[in-house]
Design a protein around this motif. Sequence first.
Motif, PDB file in Angstrom:
ATOM      1  N   ALA A   4       0.848  -1.190   0.000  1.00  0.00           N
ATOM      2  CA  ALA A   4       0.000   0.000   0.000  1.00  0.00           C
ATOM      3  C   ALA A   4       0.880   1.234   0.000  1.00  0.00           C
ATOM      4  N   ASN A   5       0.535   2.211  -0.852  1.00  0.00           N
ATOM      5  CA  ASN A   5       1.189   3.524  -0.826  1.00  0.00           C
ATOM      6  C   ASN A   5       0.439   4.390   0.159  1.00  0.00           C
ATOM      7  N   VAL A   6       1.157   4.872   1.170  1.00  0.00           N
ATOM      8  CA  VAL A   6       0.478   5.541   2.283  1.00  0.00           C
ATOM      9  C   VAL A   6       1.055   6.942   2.511  1.00  0.00           C
ATOM     10  N   VAL A   7       0.171   7.899   2.774  1.00  0.00           N
ATOM     11  CA  VAL A   7       0.584   9.222   3.226  1.00  0.00           C
ATOM     12  C   VAL A   7       0.379   9.257   4.736  1.00  0.00           C
ATOM     13  N   VAL A   8       1.439   9.629   5.474  1.00  0.00           N
ATOM     14  CA  VAL A   8       1.353   9.512   6.932  1.00  0.00           C
ATOM     15  C   VAL A   8       1.005  10.836   7.603  1.00  0.00           C
ATOM     16  N   ASP A   9       0.475  10.717   8.813  1.00  0.00           N
ATOM     17  CA  ASP A   9      -0.060  11.848   9.562  1.00  0.00           C
ATOM     18  C   ASP A   9       1.043  12.630  10.291  1.00  0.00           C
ATOM     19  N   ARG A  17       5.555  12.732   1.455  1.00  0.00           N
ATOM     20  CA  ARG A  17       5.731  11.858   0.306  1.00  0.00           C
ATOM     21  C   ARG A  17       5.022  10.540   0.594  1.00  0.00           C
ATOM     22  N   ILE A  18       5.173   9.615  -0.341  1.00  0.00           N
ATOM     23  CA  ILE A  18       4.465   8.348  -0.181  1.00  0.00           C
ATOM     24  C   ILE A  18       5.384   7.320   0.468  1.00  0.00           C
ATOM     25  N   PHE A  19       4.851   6.591   1.431  1.00  0.00           N
ATOM     26  CA  PHE A  19       5.592   5.503   2.062  1.00  0.00           C
ATOM     27  C   PHE A  19       4.945   4.176   1.700  1.00  0.00           C
ATOM     28  N   ASP A  20       5.796   3.164   1.490  1.00  0.00           N
ATOM     29  CA  ASP A  20       5.269   1.832   1.163  1.00  0.00           C
ATOM     30  C   ASP A  20       5.100   0.999   2.428  1.00  0.00           C
ATOM     31  N   TYR A  21       3.988   0.322   2.500  1.00  0.00           N
ATOM     32  CA  TYR A  21       3.772  -0.628   3.596  1.00  0.00           C
ATOM     33  C   TYR A  21       3.237  -1.933   3.022  1.00  0.00           C
ATOM     34  N   GLN A  52      -2.986   4.122  -2.836  1.00  0.00           N
ATOM     35  CA  GLN A  52      -2.958   3.218  -3.970  1.00  0.00           C
ATOM     36  C   GLN A  52      -2.458   1.862  -3.512  1.00  0.00           C
ATOM     37  N   LEU A  53      -2.807   0.828  -4.248  1.00  0.00           N
ATOM     38  CA  LEU A  53      -2.265  -0.502  -3.971  1.00  0.00           C
ATOM     39  C   LEU A  53      -1.378  -0.926  -5.141  1.00  0.00           C
ATOM     40  N   THR A  54      -0.263  -1.543  -4.837  1.00  0.00           N
ATOM     41  CA  THR A  54       0.596  -2.060  -5.910  1.00  0.00           C
ATOM     42  C   THR A  54       1.092  -3.441  -5.480  1.00  0.00           C
TER      43      THR A  54
END
Length: 801
Positions: A4-9, A17-21, A52-54
């Motif tokens: 999952a591409n995640v934007v953190v709080d 930026r986007i972080f991958d989890y 987004q999901l990848t």
Amino acid sequence: MNVANVVVDIPVAQTNRIFDYKIPPHLEASVFPGMRVIVPFGPRKIMGYVLQLTDHSDIEKIKSIDDLMDITPVLTPELLHLGKWLADYTLSFYISTFQAMLPQALKASYEKEIHRLSNELSSDLERIIGERDHIPYQEFIDSGGSYRVLQQAIQAGDLEVIYHVHSKETTKKHTMIHSILDPLQLEEAIANLPQQAKKKKKILQFFQEHKGPIVKKQLLNQLNTTHSTVKQLINDELLTEEKVEVYRNPYQYREIERTKPLPLMNQQKKVMDEICEALDRTLHRVFLLHGVTGSGKTEVYLQAIQHALEKGKEAIVLVPEISLTPQMVTRFKARFGSKVAVMHSALSKGERYDEWRKIHRKEVQVVVGARSAIFAPFENLGLLIIDEEHETSYKQEEHPRYHARDVAIHRATYHNCPVVLGSATPSLESFARAKKGIYHLLSMPERMNEAKMPSVQLVDMRDELHAGNRSMFSRQLKQAIEERIQRKEQVVLFLNRRGYSTFVMCRDCGYVNNCPHCDIALTYHRNNQRLKCHYCNYEEKMPNNCPECDSDTIRYFGTGTQKVEEALQEMIPEANVIRMDVDTTRRKGAHEKLLNQFGNHQADILLGTQMIAKGLDFANVTLVGVLAADSLLNLPDFRASEKTFQLLTQVSGRAGRHQLPGEVIIQTYTPEHYSIKLASAYDYESFFKKEMLMRKTYQYPPYFYLTLITVSHPNQAKVMEITKTISLLLRKHLSESVRILGPTPSPLTKIKDRYRYQCMIKYKNEPNQRKILRKILAYFENDMRKEELFIQIDLQPYQLM
Ligand code: ADP
Ligand code: ZN
Ligand code: ZN
């Protein structure tokens, strides 16, 4: 798709930026874009939004999503895109724009706890933690726990810190009571009750007559019975109780009579046809509806919305916060009933969340609301309406600094649907666009029922002074008020100030008491004889003599609503006055109550600030008085004339909306000023031409775009230096055609012990601007984090103080 591409709080540039989890196997089928998740971040757990999901990530040591906070996504794919665009457009952080789109209740709250891992702790720790397994972090600190001790204990493996992430949303529940017995069983149960069990009997008899469940509170009230009696019957297994989720209902609309569409007048028909054509052909088009007050714009909105609903689409209507009166809401509820949600900042957090959920669950198709309602998570939008489009409250004055008009147009482009911007006094920007053909201009120049615009009389207050009238009421206004009271008609008096408080000035030498921290005049509070700062709350005693010249003629100056009320009572003792300002409407529901009282003719005069300038529609009001038209005209703002014109026009529109003819009296020290003169003649076109000329001469919008950069810091030398560096960087990197003003001190040069400096960019077309501004922000990022430096960039400033 297990990444999952995640934007953190965490709203800072580094994490923007986007972080991958990794999505752990047990959540694989449950994670979707637009959901809130809990993710590990360093030692913490924080909330994030899935974009987004990848199925691939370049990160080697990828961490896993901890948990989900939502069952269904709270942001639609469209809103996810919109949030990204908006962050770039306003130079904000992604997380800030996503938060801005959702109700407060969906923000995460964080809790830190300290957990015991070992049975034996140092005596200090034992004292604090005692018998317990874990304690809140705050309690640890409050009981004198130190970071060093904590760190050592963590290293030694004695303690650990655990982070909890909660969602703040709550739902309201009602307890429902129902009987589980059929009529025969009930009959028998009643017969089996002992003679003295009268209360129990009464309740069971109630359920003989009423089949369905009933709200517990209501049952208790209606039968005048007690919790314990009901409880006993539940224990006896004769009744059951059940918690049912209900919506908090901020407006009680049980009695609203439904209205039907009115047959449209010619000017309305023409406008309607154009909007419907765009709707039918799913065309994205921006209409500017220029219609005088009372020309029937709202009726057009209602029918256009109905058309959208008939096509299975949804609609958003934005109304300025202060016009979102119960009267306004009622007009929409009366036409569309339970299809309407209302988003209003006066609602409690819980109420707002409930209204939002109605949209999210597709239970409503129409939203009426203030600025942030533009983010309503509809997926099938057919129409967006912005009423009073010139209102500056559509611009958000904190991160993200967006204008609802820009967001509306962006969403409408996505949905291929029309936007209607309505106003009696369109903003110069919008009218100029309409003249250029970028927007489609629609006009409704006539008032309904051939009602005339009220006649406007300008009164020169200098003449009053020369004639020896030192009161705040001109002779003309006084007489006009007295006439209305005799005729049992009503009066609206408008003042552009708040509260009783006003500044103190020496009549001998002109000395004004300023706040030592904020560089603005202190305001006088009569109840405790003190002077107060409205920015930082600094206060001091009201002096008896002037600190400059020792004269005893120092006293408060100017007029506040409370003072006007007193003067009014003195001048016309028989008058009944309702005062409406920030102070009298602070309590929830007070606004509505006062308006109802005025509407029921419990008062002759409604006296108030900005909040009475709009939206009100009272049949019996035949006189509107403006006490000091100059107060707005002298603000340090290039829009001061435009704002004065808009306000005077709006205020005048409050009179004579129905059968009785209206009159307007405007008191001013500068009756020759074009915005006052042309407002009194209802001449928007001439005002537009004149003001456009001024804007062109002085290079302001809509001829030029502005960017305002405000820098603040407790150290004055530092602010000056940084602002200077910024303006040098701008001069170096922006193109030649750009004008850079400043650095200069901001009009409010000091707020809360912070000095404020600014520079302004004036440009026509500067595609590189955002990139360069981002670089400048990045350059100062360290200073902004470590030191007390703020750099605020406003790419479309409306507040220039
Ligand atoms: P605006 O929004 O432009 O100020 P409104 O929509 O409030 O104007 O209309 C002013 C008044 O005229 C309202 O009382 C409204 O009910 C009435 N009205 C509007 N359209 C019609 C119509 N087609 N026929 C009769 N009355 C109308
Ligand atoms: Zn003095
Ligand atoms: Zn202050």
